[in-house]
Design a protein around this motif. Structure first.
Motif, PDB file in Angstrom:
ATOM      1  N   GLU A  23       0.776  -1.362   0.058  1.00 39.35           N
ATOM      2  CA  GLU A  23       0.046  -0.046  -0.118  1.00 39.35           C
ATOM      3  C   GLU A  23       0.702   1.064  -0.026  1.00 39.35           C
ATOM      4  N   SER A  24       2.064   1.327   0.310  1.00 35.03           N
ATOM      5  CA  SER A  24       2.762   2.338   0.752  1.00 35.03           C
ATOM      6  C   SER A  24       4.002   2.598   0.013  1.00 35.03           C
ATOM      7  N   GLY A  25       4.556   1.761  -0.979  1.00 33.17           N
ATOM      8  CA  GLY A  25       5.817   2.020  -1.545  1.00 33.17           C
ATOM      9  C   GLY A  25       6.913   0.981  -1.009  1.00 33.17           C
ATOM     10  N   SER A  26       8.242   1.513  -1.301  1.00 24.23           N
ATOM     11  CA  SER A  26       9.314   0.809  -1.357  1.00 24.23           C
ATOM     12  C   SER A  26      10.395   1.718  -0.469  1.00 24.23           C
ATOM     13  N   LEU A  27      11.199   1.031   0.278  1.00 26.37           N
ATOM     14  CA  LEU A  27      12.398   1.666   0.866  1.00 26.37           C
ATOM     15  C   LEU A  27      13.480   0.492   0.799  1.00 26.37           C
ATOM     16  N   MET A  28      14.767   1.286   0.484  1.00 26.71           N
ATOM     17  CA  MET A  28      15.949   0.441   0.733  1.00 26.71           C
ATOM     18  C   MET A  28      16.961   1.274   1.691  1.00 26.71           C
ATOM     19  N   VAL A  29      17.450   0.130   2.542  1.00 25.00           N
ATOM     20  CA  VAL A  29      18.352   0.661   3.621  1.00 25.00           C
ATOM     21  C   VAL A  29      19.947   0.318   3.239  1.00 25.00           C
ATOM     22  N   ILE A  30      20.552   1.402   3.397  1.00 25.68           N
ATOM     23  CA  ILE A  30      22.195   1.235   3.001  1.00 25.68           C
ATOM     24  C   ILE A  30      22.707   1.772   4.370  1.00 25.68           C
ATOM     25  N   PRO A  31      23.763   0.725   5.360  1.00 26.53           N
ATOM     26  CA  PRO A  31      24.239   1.065   6.169  1.00 26.53           C
ATOM     27  C   PRO A  31      25.591   2.187   5.859  1.00 26.53           C
ATOM     28  N   ARG A  32      25.723   3.044   6.656  1.00 27.72           N
ATOM     29  CA  ARG A  32      26.910   3.923   6.309  1.00 27.72           C
ATOM     30  C   ARG A  32      27.624   4.216   7.470  1.00 27.72           C
ATOM     31  N   GLU A  33      28.688   5.079   7.397  1.00 23.21           N
ATOM     32  CA  GLU A  33      29.822   5.369   8.463  1.00 23.21           C
ATOM     33  C   GLU A  33      28.983   5.849   9.842  1.00 23.21           C
ATOM     34  N   ASN A  34      29.778   5.974  10.764  1.00 25.40           N
ATOM     35  CA  ASN A  34      29.376   6.805  11.981  1.00 25.40           C
ATOM     36  C   ASN A  34      28.145   6.491  12.584  1.00 25.40           C
ATOM     37  N   GLY A  35      27.391   5.292  12.381  1.00 28.28           N
ATOM     38  CA  GLY A  35      26.095   5.124  12.836  1.00 28.28           C
ATOM     39  C   GLY A  35      25.110   5.565  11.955  1.00 28.28           C
ATOM     40  N   LEU A  36      25.488   6.097  10.527  1.00 30.45           N
ATOM     41  CA  LEU A  36      24.273   6.506   9.855  1.00 30.45           C
ATOM     42  C   LEU A  36      23.917   5.390   8.941  1.00 30.45           C
ATOM     43  N   VAL A  37      22.512   5.703   8.596  1.00 30.11           N
ATOM     44  CA  VAL A  37      21.984   4.696   7.499  1.00 30.11           C
ATOM     45  C   VAL A  37      21.274   5.566   6.535  1.00 30.11           C
ATOM     46  N   ARG A  38      21.509   5.197   5.249  1.00 32.55           N
ATOM     47  CA  ARG A  38      20.806   6.078   3.974  1.00 32.55           C
ATOM     48  C   ARG A  38      19.528   5.229   3.915  1.00 32.55           C
ATOM     49  N   LEU A  39      18.604   6.109   3.735  1.00 35.79           N
ATOM     50  CA  LEU A  39      17.074   5.295   3.442  1.00 35.79           C
ATOM     51  C   LEU A  39      16.689   5.922   1.983  1.00 35.79           C
ATOM     52  N   TYR A  40      16.551   5.022   1.120  1.00 31.44           N
ATOM     53  CA  TYR A  40      16.008   5.513  -0.224  1.00 31.44           C
ATOM     54  C   TYR A  40      14.416   5.248  -0.260  1.00 31.44           C
ATOM     55  N   ILE A  41      13.798   6.113  -0.024  1.00 33.96           N
ATOM     56  CA  ILE A  41      12.235   6.309  -0.025  1.00 33.96           C
ATOM     57  C   ILE A  41      11.481   6.508  -0.906  1.00 33.96           C
ATOM     58  N   GLN A  42      10.641   5.749  -1.393  1.00 36.06           N
ATOM     59  CA  GLN A  42       9.755   6.254  -2.498  1.00 36.06           C
ATOM     60  C   GLN A  42       8.529   6.907  -1.984  1.00 36.06           C
ATOM     61  N   LEU A  43       8.273   7.953  -2.482  1.00 35.66           N
ATOM     62  CA  LEU A  43       7.017   8.992  -2.053  1.00 35.66           C
ATOM     63  C   LEU A  43       6.038   8.410  -3.049  1.00 35.66           C
ATOM     64  N   THR A  44       4.816   7.853  -2.480  1.00 36.29           N
ATOM     65  CA  THR A  44       3.880   7.332  -3.501  1.00 36.29           C
ATOM     66  C   THR A  44       2.885   8.437  -3.578  1.00 36.29           C
ATOM     67  N   THR A  45       2.703   9.482  -2.600  1.00 42.29           N
ATOM     68  CA  THR A  45       1.574  10.269  -2.847  1.00 42.29           C
ATOM     69  C   THR A  45       2.072  11.855  -3.066  1.00 42.29           C
ATOM     70  N   THR A  46       1.599  12.368  -4.014  1.00 44.41           N
ATOM     71  CA  THR A  46       2.014  14.069  -3.772  1.00 44.41           C
ATOM     72  C   THR A  46       0.907  14.852  -4.049  1.00 44.41           C
ATOM     73  N   ASN A  47       0.809  16.155  -3.930  1.00 45.20           N
ATOM     74  CA  ASN A  47      -0.221  17.028  -3.953  1.00 45.20           C
ATOM     75  C   ASN A  47      -0.531  17.325  -5.177  1.00 45.20           C
ATOM     76  N   GLN A  48       0.179  16.673  -6.391  1.00 42.62           N
ATOM     77  CA  GLN A  48      -0.101  17.034  -7.885  1.00 42.62           C
ATOM     78  C   GLN A  48      -0.108  15.658  -8.337  1.00 42.62           C
ATOM     79  N   SER A  49      -1.106  15.907  -9.573  1.00 44.23           N
ATOM     80  CA  SER A  49      -1.653  14.519 -10.261  1.00 44.23           C
ATOM     81  C   SER A  49      -1.701  15.037 -11.689  1.00 44.23           C
TER      82      SER A  49
END
Length: 115
Positions: A23-49
């Motif tokens: 229902e809400s799309g996809s997300l990808m997790v990539i561990p990074r340095e210094n405790g960081l995590v990169r999240l690639y996040i799909q935004l499935t809804t926008t205010n424009q169509s």
């Protein structure tokens, strides 16, 4: 995308993984340095169509995080620190040709477009 130090009960937050919510799309997790995590996040809804270009000025880390929280539900996600974030819109185009005089060829990364 968010580069964050996450606060979460999601068990695989420190492992490369992809999560798909029907229902809400996809997300990808990539561990990074210094405790960081990169999240690639799909935004499935926008205010424009209707195929119009999205006004990216309305997107901020809170909007991106809210989308990630929907994707990860029932797990919780917040962050203690956001090191970097961005929002980009995927664009697709087809070129008429990829050479000039059969001497100069465009392929791979040279064909990518950036705005």
């Amino acid at each position: 995308m968010l580069d964050i130090i996450p606060i979460t009960d999601f068990p695989d937050i420190r492992m490369r993984c992809a999560i798909h919510s029907a229902e809400s799309g996809s997300l990808m997790v990539i561990p990074r340095e210094n405790g960081l995590v990169r999240l690639y996040i799909q935004l499935t809804t926008t205010n424009q169509s209707g195929g119009k270009k999205v006004d990216r000025s309305t997107i901020n880390p809170d909007v991106i995080l809210a989308s990630a929280q929907k994707i990860l539900h029932p797990y919780k996600l917040a962050y203690r620190y956001c090191d970097w974030w961005t929002a980009y819109q995927i664009g697709q185009r087809v070129g008429d040709n990829f050479s000039l005089g059969e001497r100069i060829f465009l392929a791979g990364d040279a064909v990518h477009t950036h705005r």
